[in-house]
Motif scaffolding. Structure first.
Motif, mmCIF file in Angstrom:
data_model
loop_
_atom_site.group_PDB
_atom_site.id
_atom_site.type_symbol
_atom_site.label_atom_id
_atom_site.label_comp_id
_atom_site.label_asym_id
_atom_site.label_seq_id
_atom_site.Cartn_x
_atom_site.Cartn_y
_atom_site.Cartn_z
ATOM 1 N N LYS A 200 -15.710 2.894 3.700
ATOM 2 C CA LYS A 200 -16.124 3.379 2.383
ATOM 3 C C LYS A 200 -14.950 3.427 1.417
ATOM 4 N N GLU A 201 -13.809 3.891 1.895
ATOM 5 C CA GLU A 201 -12.568 3.830 1.126
ATOM 6 C C GLU A 201 -11.808 2.603 1.596
ATOM 7 N N TYR A 202 -11.466 1.709 0.662
ATOM 8 C CA TYR A 202 -10.872 0.466 1.137
ATOM 9 C C TYR A 202 -9.927 -0.152 0.110
ATOM 10 N N ILE A 203 -9.106 -1.077 0.624
ATOM 11 C CA ILE A 203 -8.246 -1.913 -0.217
ATOM 12 C C ILE A 203 -9.052 -3.150 -0.590
ATOM 13 N N ASP A 204 -9.278 -3.333 -1.878
ATOM 14 C CA ASP A 204 -10.072 -4.475 -2.332
ATOM 15 C C ASP A 204 -9.256 -5.761 -2.314
ATOM 16 N N ARG A 205 -8.026 -5.698 -2.820
ATOM 17 C CA ARG A 205 -7.189 -6.897 -2.895
ATOM 18 C C ARG A 205 -5.766 -6.502 -3.247
ATOM 19 N N VAL A 206 -4.860 -7.460 -3.126
ATOM 20 C CA VAL A 206 -3.480 -7.260 -3.549
ATOM 21 C C VAL A 206 -3.045 -8.453 -4.387
ATOM 22 N N ALA A 207 -2.059 -8.234 -5.248
ATOM 23 C CA ALA A 207 -1.446 -9.293 -6.046
ATOM 24 C C ALA A 207 0.062 -9.174 -5.885
ATOM 25 N N ILE A 208 0.684 -10.238 -5.366
ATOM 26 C CA ILE A 208 2.085 -10.190 -4.952
ATOM 27 C C ILE A 208 2.952 -11.065 -5.851
ATOM 28 N N ASP A 209 4.115 -10.524 -6.232
ATOM 29 C CA ASP A 209 5.157 -11.281 -6.931
ATOM 30 C C ASP A 209 6.427 -11.143 -6.100
ATOM 31 N N ALA A 210 6.744 -12.193 -5.322
ATOM 32 C CA ALA A 210 7.909 -12.167 -4.431
ATOM 33 C C ALA A 210 8.878 -13.257 -4.875
ATOM 34 N N LYS A 211 10.076 -12.859 -5.295
ATOM 35 C CA LYS A 211 11.013 -13.794 -5.905
ATOM 36 C C LYS A 211 12.120 -14.208 -4.941
ATOM 37 N N ALA A 212 12.849 -15.244 -5.348
ATOM 38 C CA ALA A 212 13.877 -15.822 -4.495
ATOM 39 C C ALA A 212 15.028 -14.864 -4.211
ATOM 40 N N ASP A 213 15.235 -13.869 -5.075
ATOM 41 C CA ASP A 213 16.302 -12.892 -4.830
ATOM 42 C C ASP A 213 15.891 -11.799 -3.846
ATOM 43 N N GLY A 214 14.690 -11.913 -3.277
ATOM 44 C CA GLY A 214 14.206 -10.940 -2.309
ATOM 45 C C GLY A 214 13.430 -9.787 -2.904
ATOM 46 N N SER A 215 13.334 -9.727 -4.246
ATOM 47 C CA SER A 215 12.550 -8.653 -4.864
ATOM 48 C C SER A 215 11.073 -8.892 -4.610
ATOM 49 N N PHE A 216 10.374 -7.816 -4.281
ATOM 50 C CA PHE A 216 8.961 -7.883 -3.892
ATOM 51 C C PHE A 216 8.210 -6.814 -4.677
ATOM 52 N N LYS A 217 7.199 -7.258 -5.427
ATOM 53 C CA LYS A 217 6.345 -6.340 -6.170
ATOM 54 C C LYS A 217 4.903 -6.639 -5.806
ATOM 55 N N MET A 218 4.140 -5.594 -5.516
ATOM 56 C CA MET A 218 2.746 -5.794 -5.101
ATOM 57 C C MET A 218 1.844 -4.762 -5.758
#
Length: 418
Positions: A200-218
């Motif tokens: 009933k409570e759930y994760i619908d989706r994710v959107a990821i921005d992962a760059k060559a310098d290792g920075s990760f945003k989701m």
């Protein structure tokens, strides 16, 4: 040179990690993980018969069977039309197909969320479950769409799915964008149909921005969550070797999404020559209890278009060498398979190509999984053969396109039509 053979592919990769199960034998299932239940077959080589009737053209006017997924023209129904020819061939070219299919859901799923997913239907799609309309008619033939059908289901009983498909859209801007074109205009449920079973409570989706310098945003999009929930994430390679530590954030139930940031140390980068990929396991938690978990594959890479210079990936200038590709097979039309995707990508790479343009619509999901894993730049395209969708439907279809494909590292350009 490779020996190309279209055969049975044992493993079907999905955008998220799931359990593929039948509606029987669910006694010890893990309700924390999304389950995929196919109502149709999985591709052109693995299909399921549904009841079908068409109102015009070949084999019209009576109920029979049709294999799903398929384009109905290739199954002997309706008439063939090539692109813009459909207008002069009306009314026969503007056929309406009626599909029926029965399926059961166990009583144990009554506490779950059940979504009905269509990967692609040409063109206008009206969906009913147990005689009730489950949502608005979907317009646009090359996009994934879904409905929450939980409240329409009879748990522990048989359920009736009815789908009405119009070859020609009631919105003529859709016809101009998708059918007034220099390619075959096929119809029907030609990509898979399945149930997604979630808590009933759930994760619908994710959107990821992962760059060559290792920075990760989701960005993590959740549904129906209660106060006090947290979102936890862990990155690993595809063999499960951890890339750093667990990171988390609080989930605010008043907001559409939560954002997580992380800095990975020296990740291997994605490129066509070295298509290194990682996966992130994302969990929705109530204290120490995991409520729902998904796993999403991605790649670290940085894409830049430098003014008066050129296109750069991971700091290196890139020259695109590639081809346009239609989703097409002579015996099945736009209904394809992962085996075909592998064959096409390997053929391009054998020709020393590094890129492919989706002409002139988004491909099947498995094609992008193959370009990710084997390494090929992709120009993904919103349908529009020298014509555009109107603003109302266009906004919806752009959103559906981005939501489905945003996490593919192979996609480096998004094209707004032809």
């Amino acid at each position: 040179m490779r020996n190309y053979r279209i055969g049975i592919i044992d493993t079907i990769l999905l955008a998220i990690t799931v359990f593929v199960v039948s509606t029987a034998g669910v006694a010890q299932e893990d309700n924390r993980i999304t389950k995929i239940i196919h109502l149709s077959g999985t591709d052109k080589d693995h299909r399921v018969d549904w009841d079908f009737k068409i109102d015009k053209g070949r084999k019209s006017g009576e109920w029979s069977k049709i294999a799903v997924p398929s384009n109905w023209e290739l199954e002997g129904f309706g008439i063939y039309t090539y692109g813009h020819d459909w207008r002069r061939l009306r009314p026969e070219s503007a056929a309406i197909g009626q599909y029926k299919h029965q399926f059961s859901v166990p009583k144990e799923w009554k506490s779950q969320t059940i979504e009905l997913v269509f990967e692609g239907v040409m063109t206008d799609t009206k969906v009913m479950v147990n005689g009730k309309l489950v949502g608005p008619v979907h317009q646009g033939g090359f996009y994934r769409f879904k409905y929450d059908i939980t409240r329409f289901l009879k748990f522990g009983e048989e359920n009736l799915l009815e789908v009405e498909v119009k070859n020609a859209s009631d919105n003529d801007s859709v016809n101009r964008a998708e059918k007034d074109a220099d390619f075959w205009a096929f119809a029907g449920i030609y990509r898979p149909v399945y149930l997604e079973v979630k808590p009933k409570e759930y994760i619908d989706r994710v959107a990821i921005d992962a760059k060559a310098d290792g920075s990760f945003k989701m960005d993590v999009f959740t549904e129906n969550i209660k106060k006090g929930r947290t979102i936890e994430a862990k990155i690993s390679d595809l063999e499960g070797q951890s890339l750093g530590s667990v990171f988390s954030t609080e989930a605010d139930r008043t907001l559409e999404k939560a954002t997580l940031n992380y800095q990975a140390e020296n990740p291997q980068l994605w490129s066509p020559e070295f298509p290194n990929r990682y996966q992130v396991e994302v969990s929705l938690k109530d204290g120490n209890e995991v409520l729902h978990t998904i796993t999403q594959k991605f790649g670290f890479r940085t894409v830049e278009l430098r003014a008066k210079d050129g296109f750069y990936v991971n700091g290196e200038k890139v020259k695109f060498k590639g081809v346009n590709r239609h989703s097409f097979w002579p015996s099945s039309g736009r209904s394809a398979s992962r085996a075909l995707s592998i064959m096409d990508v390997e053929l391009m790479k054998d020709m020393n190509m590094n890129a492919v343009r989706m002409s002139h619509y988004p491909p099947s999901q498995h094609f992008l999984e193959v370009t990710d894993s084997l390494g090929l730049f992709v120009i993904n395209e919103l349908t529009g053969w020298q014509n555009a969708y109107d603003t109302e439907v266009g906004k919806k279809l752009v959103k559906e396109l981005i939501i489905r494909d945003v996490n593919h590292p192979s996609i480096v350009i998004w094209a707004n039509g032809n």
